[in-house]
Design a protein around this motif. Structure first.
Motif, mmCIF file in Angstrom:
data_model
loop_
_atom_site.group_PDB
_atom_site.id
_atom_site.type_symbol
_atom_site.label_atom_id
_atom_site.label_comp_id
_atom_site.label_asym_id
_atom_site.label_seq_id
_atom_site.Cartn_x
_atom_site.Cartn_y
_atom_site.Cartn_z
ATOM 1 N N SER A 273 0.828 -1.208 0.000
ATOM 2 C CA SER A 273 0.000 0.000 0.000
ATOM 3 C C SER A 273 0.860 1.255 0.000
ATOM 4 O O SER A 273 0.434 2.303 -0.501
ATOM 5 C CB SER A 273 -0.935 0.005 1.209
ATOM 6 N N CYS A 291 -4.858 -5.360 -12.835
ATOM 7 C CA CYS A 291 -4.157 -5.558 -11.565
ATOM 8 C C CYS A 291 -2.802 -4.869 -11.607
ATOM 9 O O CYS A 291 -2.035 -5.034 -12.558
ATOM 10 C CB CYS A 291 -3.991 -7.056 -11.296
ATOM 11 N N ILE A 304 -9.655 -4.983 -6.132
ATOM 12 C CA ILE A 304 -9.624 -4.644 -4.707
ATOM 13 C C ILE A 304 -8.588 -3.554 -4.514
ATOM 14 O O ILE A 304 -7.422 -3.719 -4.891
ATOM 15 C CB ILE A 304 -9.268 -5.878 -3.860
ATOM 16 N N SER A 305 -8.978 -2.432 -3.954
ATOM 17 C CA SER A 305 -8.062 -1.303 -3.783
ATOM 18 C C SER A 305 -6.864 -1.702 -2.936
ATOM 19 O O SER A 305 -6.992 -2.432 -1.948
ATOM 20 C CB SER A 305 -8.778 -0.114 -3.139
ATOM 21 N N ILE A 306 -5.709 -1.205 -3.310
ATOM 22 C CA ILE A 306 -4.484 -1.485 -2.570
ATOM 23 C C ILE A 306 -4.555 -0.921 -1.152
ATOM 24 O O ILE A 306 -3.833 -1.343 -0.250
ATOM 25 C CB ILE A 306 -3.272 -0.889 -3.326
ATOM 26 N N LEU A 324 -5.872 -4.472 -7.091
ATOM 27 C CA LEU A 324 -5.286 -5.803 -7.188
ATOM 28 C C LEU A 324 -6.376 -6.811 -7.544
ATOM 29 O O LEU A 324 -7.534 -6.642 -7.159
ATOM 30 C CB LEU A 324 -4.636 -6.216 -5.861
ATOM 31 N N SER A 326 -7.936 -10.693 -7.046
ATOM 32 C CA SER A 326 -8.130 -11.428 -5.796
ATOM 33 C C SER A 326 -6.892 -12.242 -5.424
ATOM 34 O O SER A 326 -6.522 -12.332 -4.244
ATOM 35 C CB SER A 326 -9.344 -12.351 -5.921
ATOM 36 N N CYS A 328 -3.636 -11.604 -6.209
ATOM 37 C CA CYS A 328 -2.566 -10.726 -5.726
ATOM 38 C C CYS A 328 -2.924 -10.091 -4.393
ATOM 39 O O CYS A 328 -2.043 -9.798 -3.578
ATOM 40 C CB CYS A 328 -2.243 -9.659 -6.767
ATOM 41 N N ASN A 329 -4.221 -9.862 -4.141
ATOM 42 C CA ASN A 329 -4.627 -9.338 -2.839
ATOM 43 C C ASN A 329 -4.395 -10.372 -1.737
ATOM 44 O O ASN A 329 -4.001 -10.033 -0.624
ATOM 45 C CB ASN A 329 -6.091 -8.921 -2.869
ATOM 46 N N GLU A 330 -4.624 -11.663 -2.046
ATOM 47 C CA GLU A 330 -4.310 -12.718 -1.088
ATOM 48 C C GLU A 330 -2.811 -12.750 -0.804
ATOM 49 O O GLU A 330 -2.388 -12.956 0.339
ATOM 50 C CB GLU A 330 -4.778 -14.074 -1.630
ATOM 51 N N LYS A 332 -0.792 -10.170 -0.971
ATOM 52 C CA LYS A 332 -0.532 -8.988 -0.147
ATOM 53 C C LYS A 332 -0.883 -9.258 1.315
ATOM 54 O O LYS A 332 -0.090 -8.942 2.224
ATOM 55 C CB LYS A 332 -1.344 -7.813 -0.682
ATOM 56 N N GLU A 333 -2.054 -9.845 1.559
ATOM 57 C CA GLU A 333 -2.476 -10.110 2.931
ATOM 58 C C GLU A 333 -1.575 -11.148 3.594
ATOM 59 O O GLU A 333 -1.294 -11.058 4.792
ATOM 60 C CB GLU A 333 -3.930 -10.572 2.946
#
Length: 400
Positions: A273, A291, A304-306, A324, A326, A328-330, A332-333
């Motif tokens: 972020s 993405c 999904i917003s960064i 991102l 889904s 790449c968001n996973e 990130k998390e």
């Protein structure tokens, strides 16, 4: 390392929009490097390989050099004026307290190798896995808290030129930046690289990841002296319509007097972020429905917003990106310790009487020439009874 060599550059370039001018391209490069590193790591993990690599990645555009690094390979630059500039960061846990806090906050453990009887040896390592670095590409068996997000530094070089040295940790464990530069002074780049490696291995004759690249940035050539001007033309009218010499004005315009090294950009945060945010309009930097990491095209509303999940108190609008997918968001998390990721993510809850094991194999893992120590890592197979908690697939053996 081979996979990264073959894919990282393309992943970085694919993260830069095609409609930017040169100044915008240079400004977008630090963010594209972050996206390219993370995509390379994510794609490599899908191959189910547990190896990993450090990276020192250098791009030279005109007189602007941009360096992105993860791990303990380092890049230095010596200007013609004699100034020494460190263009990379050292991500060894031993010397980076901020990274140690980040790993423990994300669920990892940091400590030295236990030699028995309470004695600890060697550098600080991340457990499980025993990696002594906080950032790399790969190393999925250690944990997602070993992130591929690079430290990035961008500087404008002096037109007087200079020398750049890019070396792995075996060189810097044995030599300081000044020693590396002094031992090869006056040599051409290929001979200089060989001399630096020779000096690094001289004390013990050990080659602990000892590789080196030397690049000379040549000074800008000063244009040749112009011929003496012709005699003045008599008469005001003839002087007004005299043909100008276009060649001399072009040379004067292209040549710049030597200046100083100027820092343009520096960022080392491990949070996406922070790193993928941008000052430029989103339409220029990141397409709304693509993405920001893997460049996957998404349908409206899928991204999904960064900034989701950050401490930013500002209310997010639908167009507040970058976005991102889904997957790449996973990723990130998982890097932020918010969810498990990978095939081998599980937690064991064991009492002292519930663990039996034996040393299965042992091998030489690291030779630390700077501390004159050898460290042995053991592959231990423990038979675990039923009292444990597990995330993911239930294994019969716990291997470490």
């Amino acid at each position: 390392a081979i996979y990264t060599k073959e894919n990282l550059l393309n992943n970085v370039l694919s993260a830069i929009p095609a409609d930017l001018n040169r100044d915008e391209w240079v400004a977008a490069l630090p963010r594209a490097l972050v996206a390219g590193f993370v995509k390379t790591d994510k794609d490599f993990q899908q191959r189910a390989k547990t190896s990993g690599t450090t990276v020192t990645f250098v791009i030279l555009e005109g007189w602007v050099v941009t360096v992105a690094s993860v791990g303990d390979s380092c890049c230095i630059f010596e200007s013609a004026e004699g100034g020494i500039y460190h263009l990379s960061a050292d991500h060894r846990l031993e010397c980076n307290e901020e990274e140690r806090h980040r790993i423990t906050a994300s669920g990892g453990e940091v400590g030295r190798l236990n030699a028995g009887g309470g004695a600890e040896i060697g550098p600080l390592r991340c457990w499980p896995g025993g990696l002594c670095l906080s950032r790399s590409i790969g190393d999925m068996d250690v944990g997602e808290f070993i992130v591929p997000v690079p430290y990035v530094k961008q500087v404008k070089l002096s037109t007087a030129g200079g020398r750049m040295i890019i070396s792995s940790d075996g060189v810097w464990d044995a030599l300081t930046a000044e020693e590396a530069l002094d031992c090869c002074r006056g040599m051409p780049p290929d001979a200089a690289a060989a001399q630096i490696v020779k000096e690094a291995v001289k004390p013990k004759g050990l080659r602990d990841d000892t590789t080196c690249i030397v690049v000379d940035i040549l000074p800008q050539e000063k244009p040749a002296a112009l011929p003496p001007p012709k005699k003045p033309v008599k008469g005001m009218l003839k002087a007004m319509f005299r043909k100008k010499n276009s060649g001399s004005s072009s040379q004067d315009k292209d040549y710049m007097e030597p200046d100083v090294v100027e820092e343009l950009f520096e960022e080392g945060s491990a949070w996406l972020s922070d790193r993928l945010d941008t000052k430029y309009p989103l339409c220029n930097m990141f397409k709304l429905f693509m993405c920001a990491v893997c460049q996957l095209e998404m349908k409206p509303g899928e991204g999904i917003s960064i900034h989701v999940g950050t401490s930013n108190p500002v209310k997010l609008r639908p167009w507040d990106g970058p976005f991102l997918c889904s997957s790449c968001n996973e990723k990130k998390e998982a890097m932020e310790g918010k969810r498990p990721s990978g095939k081998y993510r599980y937690v064991l809850h064991l009492g002292p009487a519930l663990l039996w094991g034996r040393v299965d194999t042992a091998w030489l893992e690291d030779v630390d020439s700077s501390q004159h120590t050898c460290e042995l890592a053991f592959h231990i197979r423990f038979l675990v009874p039923l009292k444990f908690f597990l995330r993911g697939k239930l294994p019969y053996f716990y291997e470490h």
